[in-house]
Design a protein around this motif. Structure first.
Motif, PDB file in Angstrom:
ATOM      1  N   ASN A 202       0.846  -1.179   0.000  1.00 17.85           N
ATOM      2  CA  ASN A 202       0.000   0.000   0.000  1.00 17.85           C
ATOM      3  C   ASN A 202       0.894   1.246   0.000  1.00 17.85           C
ATOM      4  O   ASN A 202       1.937   1.260   0.661  1.00 17.85           O
ATOM      5  CB  ASN A 202      -0.905  -0.012   1.231  1.00 17.85           C
ATOM      6  CG  ASN A 202      -1.923   1.100   1.219  1.00 17.85           C
ATOM      7  OD1 ASN A 202      -1.632   2.218   1.625  1.00 17.85           O
ATOM      8  ND2 ASN A 202      -3.115   0.790   0.743  1.00 17.85           N
ATOM      9  N   THR A 255      -7.562  -6.615   0.681  1.00 14.91           N
ATOM     10  CA  THR A 255      -8.720  -6.087   1.389  1.00 14.91           C
ATOM     11  C   THR A 255      -8.405  -6.034   2.867  1.00 14.91           C
ATOM     12  O   THR A 255      -7.841  -6.972   3.422  1.00 14.91           O
ATOM     13  CB  THR A 255      -9.977  -6.944   1.165  1.00 14.91           C
ATOM     14  OG1 THR A 255     -10.966  -6.562   2.123  1.00 14.91           O
ATOM     15  CG2 THR A 255      -9.691  -8.424   1.345  1.00 14.91           C
ATOM     16  N   ARG A 375      -2.636  10.829   2.104  1.00 12.35           N
ATOM     17  CA  ARG A 375      -3.772   9.941   2.333  1.00 12.35           C
ATOM     18  C   ARG A 375      -3.716   8.793   1.319  1.00 12.35           C
ATOM     19  O   ARG A 375      -3.439   9.007   0.144  1.00 12.35           O
ATOM     20  CB  ARG A 375      -5.087  10.716   2.168  1.00 12.35           C
ATOM     21  CG  ARG A 375      -6.322   9.929   2.593  1.00 12.35           C
ATOM     22  CD  ARG A 375      -7.597  10.694   2.261  1.00 12.35           C
ATOM     23  NE  ARG A 375      -7.621  12.010   2.873  1.00 12.35           N
ATOM     24  CZ  ARG A 375      -8.033  12.248   4.119  1.00 12.35           C
ATOM     25  NH1 ARG A 375      -8.448  11.253   4.874  1.00 12.35           N
ATOM     26  NH2 ARG A 375      -8.040  13.480   4.597  1.00 12.35           N
ATOM     27  N   SER A 376      -3.987   7.585   1.802  1.00 12.54           N
ATOM     28  CA  SER A 376      -3.984   6.404   0.944  1.00 12.54           C
ATOM     29  C   SER A 376      -5.299   5.661   1.107  1.00 12.54           C
ATOM     30  O   SER A 376      -5.966   5.770   2.145  1.00 12.54           O
ATOM     31  CB  SER A 376      -2.819   5.473   1.299  1.00 12.54           C
ATOM     32  OG  SER A 376      -1.584   6.144   1.218  1.00 12.54           O
ATOM     33  N   ASP A 377      -5.652   4.876   0.118  1.00 10.30           N
ATOM     34  CA  ASP A 377      -6.822   4.010   0.226  1.00 10.30           C
ATOM     35  C   ASP A 377      -6.385   2.735   0.935  1.00 10.30           C
ATOM     36  O   ASP A 377      -5.976   1.754   0.306  1.00 10.30           O
ATOM     37  CB  ASP A 377      -7.392   3.695  -1.149  1.00 10.30           C
ATOM     38  CG  ASP A 377      -8.649   2.820  -1.051  1.00 10.30           C
ATOM     39  OD1 ASP A 377      -9.065   2.494   0.081  1.00 10.30           O
ATOM     40  OD2 ASP A 377      -9.201   2.465  -2.112  1.00 10.30           O
ATOM     41  N   LYS A 378      -6.473   2.767   2.251  1.00 12.72           N
ATOM     42  CA  LYS A 378      -5.980   1.646   3.044  1.00 12.72           C
ATOM     43  C   LYS A 378      -6.920   0.446   3.032  1.00 12.72           C
ATOM     44  O   LYS A 378      -6.588  -0.600   3.581  1.00 12.72           O
ATOM     45  CB  LYS A 378      -5.713   2.105   4.475  1.00 12.72           C
ATOM     46  CG  LYS A 378      -4.584   3.114   4.573  1.00 12.72           C
ATOM     47  CD  LYS A 378      -4.368   3.585   5.998  1.00 12.72           C
ATOM     48  CE  LYS A 378      -3.958   2.452   6.880  1.00 12.72           C
ATOM     49  NZ  LYS A 378      -3.862   2.854   8.295  1.00 12.72           N
ATOM     50  N   SER A 379      -8.080   0.606   2.415  1.00 17.11           N
ATOM     51  CA  SER A 379      -8.942  -0.570   2.257  1.00 17.11           C
ATOM     52  C   SER A 379      -8.341  -1.549   1.266  1.00 17.11           C
ATOM     53  O   SER A 379      -8.686  -2.727   1.249  1.00 17.11           O
ATOM     54  CB  SER A 379     -10.346  -0.165   1.815  1.00 17.11           C
ATOM     55  OG  SER A 379     -10.318   0.382   0.516  1.00 17.11           O
ATOM     56  N   GLN A 380      -7.418  -1.071   0.431  1.00 15.06           N
ATOM     57  CA  GLN A 380      -6.713  -1.930  -0.513  1.00 15.06           C
ATOM     58  C   GLN A 380      -5.376  -2.332   0.108  1.00 15.06           C
ATOM     59  O   GLN A 380      -4.315  -1.837  -0.253  1.00 15.06           O
ATOM     60  CB  GLN A 380      -6.503  -1.193  -1.839  1.00 15.06           C
ATOM     61  CG  GLN A 380      -7.781  -0.751  -2.514  1.00 15.06           C
ATOM     62  CD  GLN A 380      -8.684  -1.932  -2.851  1.00 15.06           C
ATOM     63  OE1 GLN A 380      -8.257  -2.911  -3.459  1.00 15.06           O
ATOM     64  NE2 GLN A 380      -9.946  -1.846  -2.444  1.00 15.06           N
ATOM     65  N   SER A 413      -3.547  -2.071   7.789  1.00 16.78           N
ATOM     66  CA  SER A 413      -5.008  -2.099   7.702  1.00 16.78           C
ATOM     67  C   SER A 413      -5.719  -1.389   8.847  1.00 16.78           C
ATOM     68  O   SER A 413      -6.938  -1.286   8.826  1.00 16.78           O
ATOM     69  CB  SER A 413      -5.487  -3.556   7.642  1.00 16.78           C
ATOM     70  OG  SER A 413      -5.160  -4.240   8.833  1.00 16.78           O
ATOM     71  N   ALA A 416      -8.514   1.356   8.334  1.00 15.81           N
ATOM     72  CA  ALA A 416      -8.659   1.354   6.887  1.00 15.81           C
ATOM     73  C   ALA A 416     -10.105   1.541   6.478  1.00 15.81           C
ATOM     74  O   ALA A 416     -10.392   2.078   5.412  1.00 15.81           O
ATOM     75  CB  ALA A 416      -8.132   0.033   6.317  1.00 15.81           C
ATOM     76  N   LEU A 417     -11.016   1.077   7.296  1.00 20.66           N
ATOM     77  CA  LEU A 417     -12.444   1.136   6.994  1.00 20.66           C
ATOM     78  C   LEU A 417     -13.161   1.738   8.186  1.00 20.66           C
ATOM     79  O   LEU A 417     -12.754   1.537   9.333  1.00 20.66           O
ATOM     80  CB  LEU A 417     -12.990  -0.276   6.740  1.00 20.66           C
ATOM     81  CG  LEU A 417     -12.295  -1.095   5.659  1.00 20.66           C
ATOM     82  CD1 LEU A 417     -12.633  -2.563   5.828  1.00 20.66           C
ATOM     83  CD2 LEU A 417     -12.735  -0.612   4.294  1.00 20.66           C
ATOM     84  N   GLY A 457      -7.271   6.923   6.266  1.00 23.63           N
ATOM     85  CA  GLY A 457      -6.310   6.853   5.169  1.00 23.63           C
ATOM     86  C   GLY A 457      -4.969   7.468   5.476  1.00 23.63           C
ATOM     87  O   GLY A 457      -4.067   7.431   4.635  1.00 23.63           O
TER      88      GLY A 457
END
Length: 614
Positions: A202, A255, A375-380, A413, A416-417, A457
């Protein structure tokens, strides 16, 4: 129902499944008794739906209250999930700092086929050679800090097997269970490489990687210690031993539901999909689910019957030439003590040196966290991208007066969500899962929106996992008054942190902070200021004595001296010819990394020994 087997195994997790896999493949008849249900992933169900709900650590039912008489947290709220018992039915009781008993759900990793491997984040590091020889490593040292009574040199123990003896079984586990990661830059010896390739990290993990590179240079300027991709129990390619298939685009595997949730796709290498499912249809193998083993019976030096309640509550028994107890250390110790309570002969044999339940271990753990500039898309993401052995070298330990070291890796993670805030925002463990929100009334309405905008994120944490000093006073007993719903005494956990444990945690937490500090040198858009959130060890938590991170170890350590161990070198109890214990309770020291891989490797080793007997 069949009652006679070559081997009866109690528990289907990391300690039991490798034995079942090996012996069934060799043609032996094997029964596993599992307390929980069997949950299958999508590809194993005709309707294409997973049995997991993706709420394994979250309650979606009503609030409950602790109704156990005499505990200090009576009437406190809790929420139970579908993979753990109701606290009121089967509590674990621990003694707090104030000497009062409290009920906890900690220690029940997951009551389901596969045990804790169904819910773990999958970090699967090997122990170092030094982790297995801490008595020898610390002998004669005069530089150890925060050990005023000489407990380290008195209580440290070498394992009765060496790293070299265990290494082929590490390799076997890495192949049969299924992991991704990299061997390069790990400081443990490898005789081969069975890892599948890791996925792309990530973007937020670049800060951890750069930080680890910097401390690797600072600690060893002549030959810098470099980070490596964290070995994770997730397949990224087709896995021939288990027959599992990876998606055509492996990157879609990423995920943040991997950590602490059941995997609906079967890509996380829990022991059901990796080891038990491939043998499930063999005529010489059976799993009986929702069966609670109540006690063992013996005749002379042999365990003669395993007594259990079937799903209807009816009492039944089975017999095995070999009986393997592998139901996670707390419950394994409890089962053996319950059996001893019912039979003076069993008691005499299992308690021949009064060590059963003594030297209970978890891990020294903790870390540091910060808000990173981008900021990152930590769901990925999976659970951890980068790790380093920089704080596990002998030179590092001696330079800081530490008795043992540990692994450092970043958690990708966390936060992340939005749903994961339930366990990461101010929460401490399963018992205090909801307090992060209950105690922060500002996290509502616009306050919650602002929080999500600022934090989601951007959060990055770096964790360590290290050896806890074994102490005889850290122990598991049967509680004198509190019983479970079947009328049996529950486990009573009495545990403390040694002053050297605190020093070790402080030292490694500071190293985690340095990783994050150095990570500011990473390239990227700096539109947000760097913000350090904090660091520390688990001993600082409100209920630190209950915190066991699901790393439940010790209490029945193995060794070469019957006066100083519960099990022999092959994990057989000294005075029972056919009784073995193969979950984490066999460990004399807790190791400087997550324990599941080592439990699995040792279980494969014991399985080879059992084949010689059958």
């Amino acid at each position: 129902m069949e009652t006679q087997f070559d081997v009866v195994i109690i528990g289907s997790g990391g300690g039991g499944a490798p034995i079942a896999h090996t012996l069934v493949k060799a043609g032996k008849s094997v029964l596993i008794l599992e307390k929980g249900p069997l949950f299958k992933p999508q590809y194993q169900n005709p309707n294409g739906l997973s049995d997991f709900k993706r709420d394994e650590l979250f309650a979606d039912g009503p609030e409950k209250r602790i109704r156990i008489p005499g505990v200090a947290n009576q009437n406190e709220a809790f929420y139970s999930s579908h993979v753990e018992p109701d606290i009121n039915d089967e509590p674990h009781i621990y003694r707090g700092f104030d000497g009062q008993d409290r009920a906890t759900i900690e220690g029940y990793t997951a009551q389901v086929v596969g045990g804790g491997t169904q819910l773990y984040g999958g970090v699967s590091l090997r122990f170092t050679p030094t982790d297995l020889r801490l008595q020898s490593f610390n002998a004669g040292r005069n530089d150890l800090k925060e050990d005023p009574n000489g407990d380290i040199q008195r209580e440290a123990r070498d394992w009765p097997i060496s790293y070299e003896q265990l290494e082929p079984y590490y390799l076997k586990a890495e192949y049969l269970v299924g992991f991704n990661g990299t061997v390069e830059n790990q400081l443990k010896p490898f005789s081969g490489d069975k890892y599948q390739p890791p996925l792309e990290p990530n973007p937020i993990s670049i800060y951890a990687k750069v930080g680890m590179e910097q401390i690797g240079k600072q600690l060893n300027s002549n030959k810098p210690i470099k980070p490596y991709r964290t070995p994770l129990a997730v397949i990224t390619r087709d896995h021939e031993p288990s027959g599992r298939k990876a998606p055509q685009d492996p990157e879609t595997i990423k995920t943040s539901y991997v950590n602490r949730f059941g995997c609906p796709l079967g890509l996380k290498s829990n022991t059901w999909v990796s080891l038990l499912s491939p043998i499930a249809n063999q005529p010489n193998f059976e799993i009986r689910t929702n069966c609670v083993v109540t006690h063992l019976e013996s005749e002379g030096s042999k365990v003669s019957r395993v007594v259990y309640r079937d799903p209807s509550g009816k009492t039944r028994f089975v017999q095995g030439k070999i009986v393997v107890v592998a139901c996670s250390a707390i419950e394994s110790i409890r089962l053996l003590k319950l059996s001893a309570q019912m039979s003076s002969e069993f008691d005499r044999r299992i308690n021949q040196n009064d060590l059963l339940g003594k030297y209970f271990l978890t891990h020294c753990f903790g870390g540091a966290s910060a808000l990173m500039p981008t900021r990152s898309d930590k769901s990925q993401a999976l659970d951890a991208d980068w790790a380093t052995d920089a704080c596990a070298t002998d030179d590092f330990l001696k330079s800081r007066g530490l008795w043992a070291g540990g692994a450092i890796y970043n958690n990708t993670s966390d936060q992340a969500l939005p749903i994961s805030l339930g366990r990461t925002q101010g929460s401490q463990d399963l018992d205090t899962l909801w307090k992060g929100f209950i105690n922060n009334t500002g996290l509502a309405g616009q306050g919650l929106a602002d929080f999500l905008d600022q934090y989601m994120g951007r959060g990055l944490s770096v964790s360590f996992m290290a050896n806890q000093l074994p102490l005889k006073t850290n122990r598991i007993e049967l509680h004198p008054t509190i019983k479970d719903k079947w009328g049996r005494p529950v486990a009573h956990i009495i545990k403390e942190w040694h002053s050297h444990d605190r020093y070790l945690m402080n030292t490694l937490a500071d190293m985690c902070k340095q990783v994050l500090d150095n990570g500011q040198n990473a390239p990227g858009d700096r539109k947000f200021p760097y913000e350090f959130l904090g660091s520390g060890g688990v001993y600082m938590a409100e209920n630190a004595l209950a915190r066991i991170a699901n790393h439940i170890l010790g209490g029945a350590r193995f060794g070469t001296d019957r006066k100083d161990s519960v099990l022999d070198v092959n994990c057989r109890t000294w005075d029972f010819d056919n009784l073995y214990v193969t979950d984490g309770s066999f460990m004399p020291t807790s190791g400087g990394a997550n324990p599941t891989l080592t439990i699995q490797a040792n279980s494969f080793r014991v399985a080879d020994e059992l084949l010689k007997r059958l």
